[in-house]
Design a protein around this motif. Structure first.
Motif, PDB file in Angstrom:
ATOM      1  N   LYS A   1       5.962   7.443  -2.337  1.00  0.00           N
ATOM      2  CA  LYS A   1       6.828   8.449  -1.655  1.00  0.00           C
ATOM      3  C   LYS A   1       8.167   8.450  -2.533  1.00  0.00           C
ATOM      4  O   LYS A   1       8.545   7.096  -2.805  1.00  0.00           O
ATOM      5  CB  LYS A   1       6.940   7.926  -0.097  1.00  0.00           C
ATOM      6  CG  LYS A   1       5.854   7.634   0.629  1.00  0.00           C
ATOM      7  CD  LYS A   1       5.189   8.968   1.122  1.00  0.00           C
ATOM      8  CE  LYS A   1       4.052   8.811   1.958  1.00  0.00           C
ATOM      9  NZ  LYS A   1       3.371   9.884   2.705  1.00  0.00           N
TER      10      LYS A   1
ATOM     11  N   GLU B   1       3.742  10.301   6.935  1.00  0.00           N
ATOM     12  CA  GLU B   1       2.268  10.363   6.615  1.00  0.00           C
ATOM     13  C   GLU B   1       1.734  11.806   5.880  1.00  0.00           C
ATOM     14  O   GLU B   1       0.635  11.606   5.240  1.00  0.00           O
ATOM     15  CB  GLU B   1       1.317  10.056   7.780  1.00  0.00           C
ATOM     16  CG  GLU B   1       1.365   8.839   8.518  1.00  0.00           C
ATOM     17  CD  GLU B   1       0.693   7.578   7.636  1.00  0.00           C
ATOM     18  OE1 GLU B   1       0.179   7.758   6.703  1.00  0.00           O
ATOM     19  OE2 GLU B   1       0.987   6.511   8.177  1.00  0.00           O
TER      20      GLU B   1
ATOM     21  N   ALA C   1      -1.913   5.536  -8.162  1.00  0.00           N
ATOM     22  CA  ALA C   1      -3.054   6.439  -7.179  1.00  0.00           C
ATOM     23  C   ALA C   1      -4.404   5.884  -7.506  1.00  0.00           C
ATOM     24  O   ALA C   1      -5.309   6.043  -6.444  1.00  0.00           O
ATOM     25  CB  ALA C   1      -2.957   7.770  -7.894  1.00  0.00           C
TER      26      ALA C   1
ATOM     27  N   LEU D   1       2.481  13.865  -9.229  1.00  0.00           N
ATOM     28  CA  LEU D   1       2.321  13.472  -8.068  1.00  0.00           C
ATOM     29  C   LEU D   1       2.287  14.715  -6.906  1.00  0.00           C
ATOM     30  O   LEU D   1       3.300  15.494  -6.983  1.00  0.00           O
ATOM     31  CB  LEU D   1       3.640  12.504  -7.546  1.00  0.00           C
ATOM     32  CG  LEU D   1       3.634  11.942  -6.389  1.00  0.00           C
ATOM     33  CD1 LEU D   1       2.563  10.899  -6.459  1.00  0.00           C
ATOM     34  CD2 LEU D   1       4.981  11.008  -6.121  1.00  0.00           C
TER      35      LEU D   1
ATOM     36  N   ASP E   1       0.785  -1.381  -0.097  1.00  0.00           N
ATOM     37  CA  ASP E   1       0.156  -0.089  -0.101  1.00  0.00           C
ATOM     38  C   ASP E   1       0.900   1.136  -0.036  1.00  0.00           C
ATOM     39  O   ASP E   1       0.341   2.393  -0.137  1.00  0.00           O
ATOM     40  CB  ASP E   1      -1.046   0.060   1.328  1.00  0.00           C
ATOM     41  CG  ASP E   1      -0.256  -0.091   2.560  1.00  0.00           C
ATOM     42  OD1 ASP E   1       1.019  -0.071   2.362  1.00  0.00           O
ATOM     43  OD2 ASP E   1      -0.855  -0.014   3.498  1.00  0.00           O
ATOM     44  N   VAL E   2       1.970   0.986   0.047  1.00  0.00           N
ATOM     45  CA  VAL E   2       3.132   2.298   0.074  1.00  0.00           C
ATOM     46  C   VAL E   2       4.413   1.893  -0.986  1.00  0.00           C
ATOM     47  O   VAL E   2       4.879   0.947  -0.636  1.00  0.00           O
ATOM     48  CB  VAL E   2       3.718   2.777   1.461  1.00  0.00           C
ATOM     49  CG1 VAL E   2       4.656   4.093   1.015  1.00  0.00           C
ATOM     50  CG2 VAL E   2       2.587   3.318   2.103  1.00  0.00           C
TER      51      VAL E   2
ATOM     52  N   THR F   1       5.141  13.776   0.931  1.00  0.00           N
ATOM     53  CA  THR F   1       5.039  12.839  -0.158  1.00  0.00           C
ATOM     54  C   THR F   1       6.546  12.815  -0.775  1.00  0.00           C
ATOM     55  O   THR F   1       6.883  11.690  -1.418  1.00  0.00           O
ATOM     56  CB  THR F   1       4.159  13.356  -1.157  1.00  0.00           C
ATOM     57  OG1 THR F   1       2.779  13.492  -0.674  1.00  0.00           O
ATOM     58  CG2 THR F   1       4.223  12.379  -2.401  1.00  0.00           C
TER      59      THR F   1
ATOM     60  N   CYS G   1       7.804   3.285  -2.155  1.00  0.00           N
ATOM     61  CA  CYS G   1       9.010   4.292  -1.978  1.00  0.00           C
ATOM     62  C   CYS G   1       9.783   4.287  -3.169  1.00  0.00           C
ATOM     63  O   CYS G   1      10.514   3.203  -3.379  1.00  0.00           O
ATOM     64  CB  CYS G   1       9.664   3.926  -0.731  1.00  0.00           C
ATOM     65  SG  CYS G   1       8.925   4.172   0.929  1.00  0.00           S
TER      66      CYS G   1
ATOM     67  N   THR H   1      -0.199   4.327  -1.960  1.00  0.00           N
ATOM     68  CA  THR H   1       0.816   5.780  -1.860  1.00  0.00           C
ATOM     69  C   THR H   1       1.947   5.680  -2.254  1.00  0.00           C
ATOM     70  O   THR H   1       2.836   4.560  -2.093  1.00  0.00           O
ATOM     71  CB  THR H   1       0.587   6.150  -0.332  1.00  0.00           C
ATOM     72  OG1 THR H   1      -0.739   6.146   0.098  1.00  0.00           O
ATOM     73  CG2 THR H   1       1.508   7.617  -0.076  1.00  0.00           C
TER      74      THR H   1
ATOM     75  N   HIS I   1       1.995  -0.613   7.313  1.00  0.00           N
ATOM     76  CA  HIS I   1       1.977  -0.270   5.952  1.00  0.00           C
ATOM     77  C   HIS I   1       3.005  -1.498   5.397  1.00  0.00           C
ATOM     78  O   HIS I   1       3.871  -2.091   5.892  1.00  0.00           O
ATOM     79  CB  HIS I   1       2.591   1.039   5.508  1.00  0.00           C
ATOM     80  CG  HIS I   1       1.656   2.036   5.667  1.00  0.00           C
ATOM     81  ND1 HIS I   1       0.575   2.310   5.246  1.00  0.00           N
ATOM     82  CD2 HIS I   1       1.920   3.156   6.545  1.00  0.00           C
ATOM     83  CE1 HIS I   1       0.109   3.474   5.647  1.00  0.00           C
ATOM     84  NE2 HIS I   1       0.672   3.929   6.535  1.00  0.00           N
TER      85      HIS I   1
ATOM     86  N   GLY J   1       1.602  16.821  -3.388  1.00  0.00           N
ATOM     87  CA  GLY J   1       1.906  16.641  -1.795  1.00  0.00           C
ATOM     88  C   GLY J   1       3.224  17.420  -1.464  1.00  0.00           C
ATOM     89  O   GLY J   1       3.894  17.929  -2.433  1.00  0.00           O
TER      90      GLY J   1
ATOM     91  N   ASN K   1      -5.211   3.298  -5.051  1.00  0.00           N
ATOM     92  CA  ASN K   1      -4.988   3.350  -3.393  1.00  0.00           C
ATOM     93  C   ASN K   1      -3.847   3.243  -2.763  1.00  0.00           C
ATOM     94  O   ASN K   1      -3.732   2.818  -1.716  1.00  0.00           O
ATOM     95  CB  ASN K   1      -6.050   3.128  -2.533  1.00  0.00           C
ATOM     96  CG  ASN K   1      -7.538   3.596  -3.081  1.00  0.00           C
ATOM     97  OD1 ASN K   1      -7.709   4.965  -3.411  1.00  0.00           O
ATOM     98  ND2 ASN K   1      -8.588   2.882  -2.813  1.00  0.00           N
TER      99      ASN K   1
END
Length: 801
Positions: free
Chosen positions: A465, A506, A458, A484, A297-298, A509, A300, A463, A531, A486, A461
């Motif tokens: 970074k 959190e 996106a 992107l 879900d994340v 971005t 990097c 995220t 996460h 943030g 859902n």
């Protein structure tokens, strides 16, 4: 810092290499932790399930009823399909591994060239540079500011300076400087080879699917023992039937309890996933990584090499001093720095391409680039001490030069500062006082597929970074150009404690000026918030974060060290391949869940039916009532599984599936399969009880009663398939309809009825059986909708377009 050593160590001659190969002094450790062909065959043939089915098959053969032994074909099918798919996957992985493996640079008398790790022999001289993985143990012969990171082996967090005579261990990697070492231990004598294979360098991917399947199998095992023992006792010792009949009924009860296809279908789904990803030049080092990325879900993402292409181009050089005369032209200094760097990074390669003619300066000291310091340089005696690196590191962050660099970087360009130092670059307090000379502006080309990839994440859902060592404003500009949105933060302002760091992550971005240790800490902070984190990268500064992330994704053009620790390697260097990996993971997870529902439902209703018949048998023995045979012979349960489970499960395990992955695999499967299995088992038992003519009845009536129970079983089990196949699309409807049609054909052909021991001639029995089956189907349908409410998952009959 040390003064560069003079290259002097000679390599082995061809005769010396041949001698060592003949003596077996080679690096014979397999490049992959993969099973050999013989191991694959043994693993697929000699399984617990095959052993159980094999024993039951021999028992049936002893009765002389060959048709009832058809379930023995499952042994051949399970083994053959498993072997073929795993061999295909092995071939794909091995071919990709050859392309993606680290190739050490070996110096020999015949010349210096890159070789596969398994061609390294004892006493070979191996050259080292930043990002190189050390493939065998050895002793350093040459060292020029050589620093080695052994964190993956020893846990030591800081890089270790290596001087001539120092030992280096296989599995570690170079973070700065250059040098050469002689191989002192090769093959299984090397340090990393003595540790647990694969796990010595990185932890295995956590697989909810793998652990969930194991939980389900343990649950099934607990059910099999009491049900099996009860069935054996009641069928053989209480019915009083002919021994052949009793044995066949006993085997008919035991065979469907065995989840013969569950593990097989899981293996096939993973193997086919590996093959499909291999066709996209994606090397999967650990199979569960396919599943893991589907749960991420994340993400990097490193900027350089991920969102932008690796290559750079010199955009412009801006002088910062208008003085003329004895002022050195910055282009000359840049050419000298580029010529002096034996292992240039992407920035220095761009400078070397722009200024290929070196001025002939003599280097007296050097300082290699490090992610932690973010500068490099060379001293050239009377020609000065020159450094190049991040403007906000070599000068004060609030200085006009740093502010000017940030303004340029806001356009998405990479900006370096060329400056002169007041001391030698190898001084302990280097770079010292730096006089800015010029801003070196480099262009990075944004990957054309980066925006579409970010848009995909996106929409799912997930995220993203962006974590980079570059200037924060520059990184933010690149991220913004890709849509992107943030806040952007300079990582030098990040808190060191995990909890406040997680809060910041959190909120923001994009992060710039991130050190390697901070990348690792950021991954840990995100994981502390539950996460599931994927880390993408290609450089030596990404290695520790790649190792700690739930899923490490390396670019094929990246450093050997980053490829070595990653679970997934994108050999084509395309960030856009990640959505396909996510999609493949979702296919595997979703399809295995469907398949598990089918097989577990079968096991539940088989065990329940055996227990109910067994309890009646015990009651008959205790109270002198009429005992009860198990309703089915082996051929009945075999053909019942053909079109309600076996063939549909195979198709569903390989089908496209883009449904989002959810946690709670075991809970969802149990919630779906247990109630359905209970309904099927109870309905079949009721149908058989109503039709059962008793032990004293003619064989013809007993066959009709078995057929009636069989019809109820087919209708209710077929409706389970109809719910598992949802949401429908044309091919799923065709699959369900074909299953029903196959049984209609079997019942309509006299030869098939005779062969499969079916007798549907008793119309009242058949009507009752059909009615009970339809009632069971209505109950299963109601349960399917109720399960959706319980699990919080909306139920849909048809796939949305």
């Amino acid at each position: 810092m040390t003064t560069p050593a003079v290259t002097s160590a000679a390599g082995l001659t061809d005769a010396q290499v041949a001698e060592r190969i003949a003596d077996g002094r080679t690096n014979d450790v397999p490049t992959r932790a993969a099973r050999s062909v013989s191991e694959i065959i043994r693993a697929n043939v000699f399984t617990r399930i095959n052993a159980i089915l094999g024993v039951l098959f021999l028992i049936v053969l002893s009765t002389g009823s060959l048709i009832n032994g058809m379930f023995g074909l499952l042994i051949i099918a399970n083994s053959g399909i498993g072997i073929i798919q795993e061999l295909r996957a092995k071939k794909t992985l091995d071919n990709l591994a050859i392309v993606g493996q680290a190739r050490p640079t070996v110096r020999r008398a015949s010349g210096t060239k890159e070789l596969p790790p398994n061609e390294v022999v004892l006493d070979d001289v191996i050259e080292l540079g930043p990002g190189d993985q050390i493939v065998v143990d050895g002793e350093v012969l040459e060292a020029a500011n050589l620093e080695v990171d052994e964190a993956l082996l020893t846990g030591e967090a800081d890089p270790i300076d290596k001087t001539v005579g120092a030992a280096v261990m296989s599995g570690s990697f170079v973070v700065a400087g250059s040098g050469a070492y002689r191989a002192t231990k090769v093959g299984r004598e090397a340090y990393a080879a003595k540790l647990a294979e694969e796990a010595s360098k990185f932890t295995l991917v956590k697989s909810e699917l793998r652990s969930g399947i194991n939980q389900i199998l343990r649950f099934i095992t607990y059910l099999l023992w009491p049900a099996g023992l009860l069935t054996i006792y009641t069928q053989l010792f209480t019915t009083g039937a002919d021994w052949r009949e009793a044995v066949l009924r006993m085997v008919g009860a035991l065979v469907p309890m065995v989840p013969e296809g569950l593990v097989l279908m899981t293996s096939i789904a993973f193997a086919v996933g590996v093959i499909r990803l291999g066709q996209r030049q994606c090397l999967v080092n650990e199979l569960p990584a396919i599943e893991g990325l589907a749960r991420v879900d994340v993400v990097c993402a490193d900027k350089t090499g991920t969102l932008t292409e690796n290559g750079m181009r010199l955009h412009e050089v801006t002088w910062l001093d208008d003085r003329a005369g004895d002022q050195t032209n910055p282009e000359i200094a840049l050419a000298a720095l580029a010529a002096a760097d034996s292992r240039p990074n992407a920035s220095m390669q761009a400078i070397a391409e722009a200024y290929p003619e070196a001025p002939g300066w003599t280097e007296t000291a050097s300082a290699p680039f490090k992610s932690a310091t973010k500068w490099s340089g060379s001293s050239f005696g009377a020609d000065g001490n020159w450094v190049i690196g991040a403007p906000d590191v070599l000068t004060d962050q609030d200085s006009p030069v740093a502010e000017r660099a940030e303004t340029v970087g806001a356009q998405g360009l990479r900006v370096l500062l060329l400056g002169q130092s007041d001391r030698s670059v190898d001084a302990p307090d280097a770079p010292g006082d730096v006089t800015p000379v010029a801003l070196v502006v480099l262009e990075q080309k944004v990957r054309p597929d980066a925006k579409a990839t970010l848009d995909y994440f996106a929409s799912q859902n997930v995220t993203v970074k962006v974590i980079s060592g570059d200037n924060a404003v520059s990184v933010g500009a690149v991220a913004g150009s890709l849509g992107l949105h943030g806040e952007t933060l300079d990582a030098r302002k990040l808190p060191s404690d995990q909890e406040p760091l997680a809060e910041v992550l959190e909120e923001y971005t994009t992060f710039g000026r991130v050190r390697p240790d901070q990348k690792r800490a950021m991954v840990g902070a995100l994981q502390s918030r539950d996460h599931t984190v994927a880390m993408t990268g290609d450089g030596v500064n990404d290695v520790l974060a790649l190792k700690d992330a739930d899923i490490g994704v390396a670019m094929g053009s990246g450093s050997p060290a980053s490829r070595a620790v990653a679970q997934i390697v994108l050999l084509d260097n395309k960030f856009a391949t990640l959505p396909y990996v996510v999609g493949e993971g979702r296919r595997v997870i979703g399809n295995i869940e469907r398949v598990s529902n089918l097989f577990l439902t079968k096991t539940v209703y088989s065990v329940l039916l055996a227990m109910l018949v067994g309890v009646v048998g015990l009651g008959a023995e205790l109270f002198g009532a009429d005992p009860m045979l198990f309703p089915f012979q082996p051929i009945h349960v075999t053909i019942a599984a053909w079109f309600t489970i076996g063939i549909p499960a195979f198709v569903l395990s390989l089908a496209p599936n883009n449904e989002r992955a959810h946690t709670g695999f075991v809970r969802r499967v149990m919630t779906a399969a247990l109630p359905s299995g209970l309904v099927v088992g109870i309905a079949t038992f009721v149908s058989y009880v109503l039709a059962n003519p008793g032990m004293s009845a003619p064989a013809e009536l007993q066959a009709q009663a078995s057929t009636a129970a069989f019809v109820t079983l087919l209708i209710s089990a077929w409706w389970v398939l109809a719910t598992v196949a949802r949401p429908y699309e044309w091919w799923r409807v065709l699959l369900v309809a074909t299953s029903a049609l196959a049984y209609a054909v079997i019942f309509s052909i006299p030869l098939a009825r005779e062969t499969f021991l079916l007798d549907p001639s008793n119309a009242p029995m058949m009507l009752t059986a059909v009615g009970i089956g339809l009632v069971a189907a209505v109950a299963i349908e109601g349960l399917w909708w109720a399960q959706g409410r319980i699990l919080g998952e909306p139920r849909r009959l048809w796939r949305e377009r």
